[in-house]
Scaffold this motif. Structure first.
Motif, PDB file in Angstrom:
ATOM      1  N   MET A 346     -11.729 -25.881  11.381  1.00  0.00           N
ATOM      2  CA  MET A 346     -12.421 -26.447  12.541  1.00  0.00           C
ATOM      3  C   MET A 346     -13.885 -26.725  12.201  1.00  0.00           C
ATOM      4  N   LEU A 389     -10.616 -37.318  13.146  1.00  0.00           N
ATOM      5  CA  LEU A 389     -10.154 -36.724  14.400  1.00  0.00           C
ATOM      6  C   LEU A 389      -8.718 -36.227  14.280  1.00  0.00           C
ATOM      7  N   TYR A 393      -6.098 -32.009  14.636  1.00  0.00           N
ATOM      8  CA  TYR A 393      -4.756 -31.618  15.072  1.00  0.00           C
ATOM      9  C   TYR A 393      -4.128 -30.667  14.058  1.00  0.00           C
ATOM     10  N   ASN A 396      -5.409 -27.073  14.057  1.00  0.00           N
ATOM     11  CA  ASN A 396      -4.979 -26.300  15.206  1.00  0.00           C
ATOM     12  C   ASN A 396      -3.549 -25.835  14.997  1.00  0.00           C
ATOM     13  N   ILE A 399      -0.345 -26.898  16.998  1.00  0.00           N
ATOM     14  CA  ILE A 399      -0.049 -28.326  16.886  1.00  0.00           C
ATOM     15  C   ILE A 399       0.419 -28.635  15.471  1.00  0.00           C
TER      16      ILE A 399
ATOM     17  N   LEU B  22      -1.885 -28.547  24.894  1.00  0.00           N
ATOM     18  CA  LEU B  22      -2.954 -28.501  23.889  1.00  0.00           C
ATOM     19  C   LEU B  22      -3.032 -29.832  23.151  1.00  0.00           C
ATOM     20  N   TYR B  23      -1.850 -30.358  22.811  1.00  0.00           N
ATOM     21  CA  TYR B  23      -1.816 -31.637  22.109  1.00  0.00           C
ATOM     22  C   TYR B  23      -2.460 -32.730  22.944  1.00  0.00           C
ATOM     23  N   LEU B  26      -6.125 -32.567  22.993  1.00  0.00           N
ATOM     24  CA  LEU B  26      -6.692 -33.107  21.748  1.00  0.00           C
ATOM     25  C   LEU B  26      -6.677 -34.634  21.767  1.00  0.00           C
ATOM     26  N   VAL B  27      -5.599 -35.187  22.311  1.00  0.00           N
ATOM     27  CA  VAL B  27      -5.543 -36.650  22.399  1.00  0.00           C
ATOM     28  C   VAL B  27      -6.688 -37.151  23.276  1.00  0.00           C
ATOM     29  N   SER B  30      -9.872 -36.884  21.369  1.00  0.00           N
ATOM     30  CA  SER B  30      -9.950 -37.920  20.335  1.00  0.00           C
ATOM     31  C   SER B  30     -10.296 -39.265  20.954  1.00  0.00           C
ATOM     32  N   PHE B  33     -13.999 -39.381  21.808  1.00  0.00           N
ATOM     33  CA  PHE B  33     -14.849 -39.556  20.636  1.00  0.00           C
ATOM     34  C   PHE B  33     -14.633 -40.909  19.968  1.00  0.00           C
ATOM     35  N   ALA B  78     -15.311 -27.530  18.781  1.00  0.00           N
ATOM     36  CA  ALA B  78     -14.385 -27.005  17.766  1.00  0.00           C
ATOM     37  C   ALA B  78     -14.051 -25.545  18.056  1.00  0.00           C
ATOM     38  N   ILE B  81     -11.640 -25.298  21.028  1.00  0.00           N
ATOM     39  CA  ILE B  81     -10.264 -25.627  20.634  1.00  0.00           C
ATOM     40  C   ILE B  81      -9.670 -24.492  19.816  1.00  0.00           C
TER      41      ILE B  81
END
Lengths: 583, 324
Positions: A346, A389, A393, A396, A399, B22-23, B26-27, B30, B33, B78, B81
């Motif tokens: 991370m 990015l 994933y 983590n 994931i 969680l996924y 993150l999407v 992303s 950003f 970070a 997460i």
């Protein structure tokens, strides 16, 4: 702390050494010729690696149909243009191996490392020219062994580019015999080549900087190549050791990786990824350096946050040693170790984010010229953001466990290594072509090549994220064997079409390259009006590089400086007492 | 939602929803950003494009404040997460105590599965809905990976080691079981099915005799439980001649072994788990129990991976008997 070594023998260019064809073009000790040799070798290998990629894509879109233009490939590799699973697995393995070790590394490190380092620090050549020549010529037999292994009995290596044991160490498991041995031997030999290069780069940068070229006046591409060389020096011996153990297991009956003899399959994974993760940064740091070099020139503006850029290169390099475990989350890692690797992975996102924002800062308030190298640099940043990015994933664990070994990973690595490294390489070729060959590349063909590649690259590779999350695994020979992938098969066709068109656009680059080599417009010394030292030399530079020894007075990115009339201020220009241009 | 869009496989386990949440975040992150950066890139490209020869770029060398902002914000995100992911990782790593146990062995190119009660399957796994299931994995040859997309779980089966994966199915039906780790020529065809049944149906299925046409059930007509099969193997190999409860036995008693702390020669102690038992059978000298001589021969190569799993199950059952 100024470096002391003389930049160039003042007489070097005056004495015209006629070395003859062999010493000039084949066994040259001139860093510029060695850089060009690496360039052409890698581009040749890229044709092989790319051809394999297109065959793989064809098989995935239209499984077990005849692949056009491949009927010449003899049995038992291909059967009249039909691809058997054995060759598919070998193709997957060899595509990745060739692209990583024989294309991206020799291009970024071998070609541009060689060509740029002495020129950009104001040196006449590398510290060890003979070693440099050896470094190239050792990589040639490595390439011959690698490509030649397709023709040995049992075919080429088919254990994946990661060569996981015991699949790679017991011939019966893949049916590949000598091919896998040659794969390991070739990489050992290539490792020696890279080590020679690394030692040379480090020594040259430490000892041979021109007077005034302090560490913090060095161009960022030199910084990134310096750090890359240190990573190479420390990481490659680890791979070599692992490959040695693999060969012992295969040929001498040992069982380092075989549980039946007390060995440990996971040992290979630790060795491989302890090398492999720094390797990822070996392939991306020079690309970042190239982007940092191109952007200020075409934004006519100083790089934003030079020191922050240097420190993020250094911290990425340091962190790259302690993240390898994220490749092994589902190999059976315990909780504490898993979370430790998770946190380091991370954290490594932070310096990458810093670099991205600094590139944006460089554009801010600029006077941007959209020449072809700049397009590639901007393309690099766009795709690198996606690749960076998608890395989060994988950091983590929950994931990663789901997306590991799926096309999501394939998408990620291609966003980093194609959209990252290869885009930067195209940027570098178009930017330094005038210096390397004394002629300009054709800008129209350059624009066509960029837009065709950029658009169809994204069409080809972005959907891989989607099918990966949908559960499409990588390294499968025939996706239509999987009932639940049926709704996704149209994506495979879509991706393959995108990649085939992108492949066709590479012909434009090949034509442009060879056309411009012979018929391109003659380039003057400094066609981009850039500040760094290589543009002080003739295009192309003669033996010994600089006609007169250079002295450095400032950092490399003084564009649009209020001190001078022009919008650039070369590193060598002495403004003390002098009025106006000094050349 | 993703399921309906055809983007993610069905959610069919207790963790699928958490993993997907969680996924999805993150999407979202992303998108924020990448679209933000893309917008900035596009804006700068247009606003600061070259307009005339005379125009000069601004002199901006950097900004410490901005550098700090764009270091600290990504770092904080970070870490956020990380904490979320790590807490979910805990759940994924710790099987509940009441989990049903299944033994699985991967080999080129199939999954061989064994239920505690003795029923065996190949490339098929039947489990009850609403009950945690823990699969103990190993491999006979190369590394394979147990992957059920609908359950969002994946675990490598590594030769010479035991690894475990657990899941609790939330709906009945059949789901795909794959090998995710490339394992050789026919890797692509190593495909299986997980059938999730109502608990009663599962009991019926377990006790059913030789379900017709079911691949891989061609064992004896009356399959022994895994532990009982292990017991037979234990006696067949003559293990009981040394591992007795009597004083002066050559090997330590195994009756209360599983789950206990074993004192090793040299003062270390080790938890007697499945991996320890397996190691002690194939490599007896690796961890010598304090007070015993290194006289046990290795059983490497004499017992199949499935046999080893049966022996381990047998030794576990001895300790369970003591507890009850």
């Amino acid at each position: 702390m100024t470096a002391h070594a003389p930049t160039a023998d003042a007489h070097a260019h005056a004495e015209h050494h006629d070395l003859g064809f062999v010493r000039t073009y084949l066994f040259s000790t001139d860093h510029k010729m060695i850089g060009r040799q690496f360039l052409f070798m890698s581009l040749f290998m890229m044709i092989i690696g790319g051809g394999l990629a297109l065959m793989i894509r064809w098989q995935l879109a239209w499984p077990e149909t005849q692949i056009p233009l491949t009927r010449w490939i003899p049995e038992p590799m291909m059967y009249d243009g039909f691809m058997p699973p054995e060759f598919y697995n070998a193709a997957v393995t060899m595509h990745a191996t060739i692209m990583v070790f024989f294309v991206v590394m020799p291009l970024l490190v071998g070609c541009f490392g060689n060509f740029l380092i002495p020129l950009m620090i104001g040196a006449g050549d590398m510290a060890f020219p003979l070693l440099n020549m050896l470094s190239f010529w050792v990589s040639v037999p490595a390439g011959i062994m690698m490509v030649g292994s397709f023709w040995v009995e049992g075919g080429a290596a088919a254990a994946g580019w990661t060569g996981y044991a015991p699949l790679s160490t017991v011939p019966e498991y893949t049916g590949v015999g000598m091919g896998q041995n040659l794969w390991a031997l070739s990489l050992i030999v290539l490792g020696a080549s890279s080590l020679m290069g690394a030692v040379n780069y480090i020594t040259t940068i430490i000892n041979m900087r021109a007077p005034g070229m302090t560490w913090f006046r060095m161009p960022l591409v030199v910084w990134s190549l310096f750090i890359t060389a240190i990573l190479l020096l420390l990481a490659l011996p680890v791979l070599t050791a692992g490959l040695g153990l693999m060969l012992f297991d295969r040929m001498a009956g040992t069982s380092f990786f075989l549980p039946a003899g007390g060995g440990e399959p996971l040992l290979w994974q630790h060795i491989f990824w302890f090398f492999g993760h720094p390797e990822v940064y070996i392939m991306i740091l020079p690309a970042m350096g190239i982007a940092s070099e191109i952007m200020p020139v075409f934004a006519r503006k100083p790089i934003f946050g030079y020191h922050a850029m240097v420190f993020s290169i250094i911290s990425i390099a340091f962190l790259s040693w302690i993240v390898w475990g994220h490749h092994m989350f589902q190999s059976g890692m315990n909780f504490t170790l898993g979370t430790s690797f998770m946190i380091t992975t991370m954290v490594i996102a932070v310096p990458s984010a810093i670099k991205t924002f600094n590139w944006l800062g460089t554009l801010w308030g600029g006077n941007i010229h959209f020449k072809v190298p700049m397009l590639w640099a901007l393309g690099f940043i766009s795709t690198f953001v996606v690749g960076g990015l998608s890395g989060i994933y994988m950091a983590n664990t929950p994931i990663d466990i789901f997306i590991h070994d799926t096309y999501f990973i394939v998408a990620h690595i291609h966003y980093v290594l194609f959209g990252g490294s290869i885009f930067a390489m195209f940027g570098a070729v178009t930017f330094w072509f005038p210096k390397m060959f004394g002629r300009m590349m054709n800008p129209t063909m350059g624009q066509i090549h960029f837009w065709g590649t950029f658009i169809f690259y994204n069409i080809g590779f972005f959907p891989m994220h989607i099918i990966g999350v949908g559960g499409h695994m990588r390294r499968i020979y025939n996706p239509t064997q999987y009932e639940f992938l049926e709704p996704m098969q149209w994506w495979n066709v879509f991706i393959t079409r995108g990649v085939l068109i992108m492949g066709a656009f590479q012909l434009v680059f090949a034509i442009n390259l060879f056309y411009s080599l012979y018929f391109g417009k003659k380039a003057d010394r400094n066609p981009w009006q850039s500040n760094t030292l290589e543009w002080e030399c003739p295009s192309p530079p003669g033996h010994g590089n600089f006609e007169t020894p250079v002295t450095v007075h400032r950092g490399p990115y003084e564009y649009s400086s209020p001190e001078v009339e022009e919008d650039f201020l070369p590193q060598t220009r002495d403004l003390s007492g002098a009025t106006g241009g000094s050349h | 939602m993703l399921e309906r869009l055809g983007l993610m496989p069905t959610q069919a386990s207790t963790v699928s929803g958490d993993v997907d949440a969680l996924y999805l975040s993150l999407v979202g992150l992303s998108l924020v950003f990448s679209l933000g950066i893309a917008a900035a890139l596009a804006y700068f490209a247009i606003a600061y494009r070259r307009r005339s020869e005379a125009h000069e770029a601004e002199q901006i060398h950097g900004s410490l404040a901005l550098e700090l902002v764009w270091s600290i914000i990504p770092f904080t995100i970070a870490m956020g997460i990380f904490i979320w992911g790590a807490s979910l990782f805990v759940t994924l790593k710790r099987p509940p105590d009441n989990a049903l146990e299944i033994f699985a062995v991967g080999k080129q190119w199939m999954w061989k599965l064994q239920h505690l009660e003795g029923r065996r399957e190949i490339n098929a796994l039947h489990i009850p809905v609403g009950r945690p299931v823990k699969v103990t994995l190993t491999s006979e040859d190369v590394i394979h990976s147990f992957f059920v997309p609908a359950f969002r779980v994946k675990q490598d089966a590594v030769p010479g080691r035991y690894s475990t994966v657990w899941f609790e199915a939330t709906k009945t039906g059949s789901f795909h079981l794959f090998c995710a780790e490339y394992c050789g020529t026919e890797h692509s065809g190593m495909i299986g099915t997980v059938t999730v049944m109502e608990p009663d149906d599962y009991q019926d299925w377990l006790s059913a005799e030789m379900a017709g046409g079911m691949a891989g059930t061609a064992q004896g007509d009356d399959p022994l439980s895994v532990a009982a099969a292990g017991g037979e193997l234990f006696r067949g190999l003559g293990c009981h001649t040394c591992h007795r409860q009597t004083a002066g036995a050559l090997g330590p008693s195994l009756t209360e072994l599983f789950g206990s702390q074993v004192s090793l020669r040299g003062g270390r102690t080790v938890l007697a788990d499945e991996a320890y038992l397996r190691e002690s059978i194939v490599d007896p000298r690796a961890k010598l129990v304090d007070g015993y001589q290194p006289v046990m021969p290795t059983f490497q190569g004499q017992v199949s991976e499935e046999g080893l799993m049966q022996l381990v199950a047998y030794i576990k059952s001895l300790a369970a008997e003591q507890d009850s």
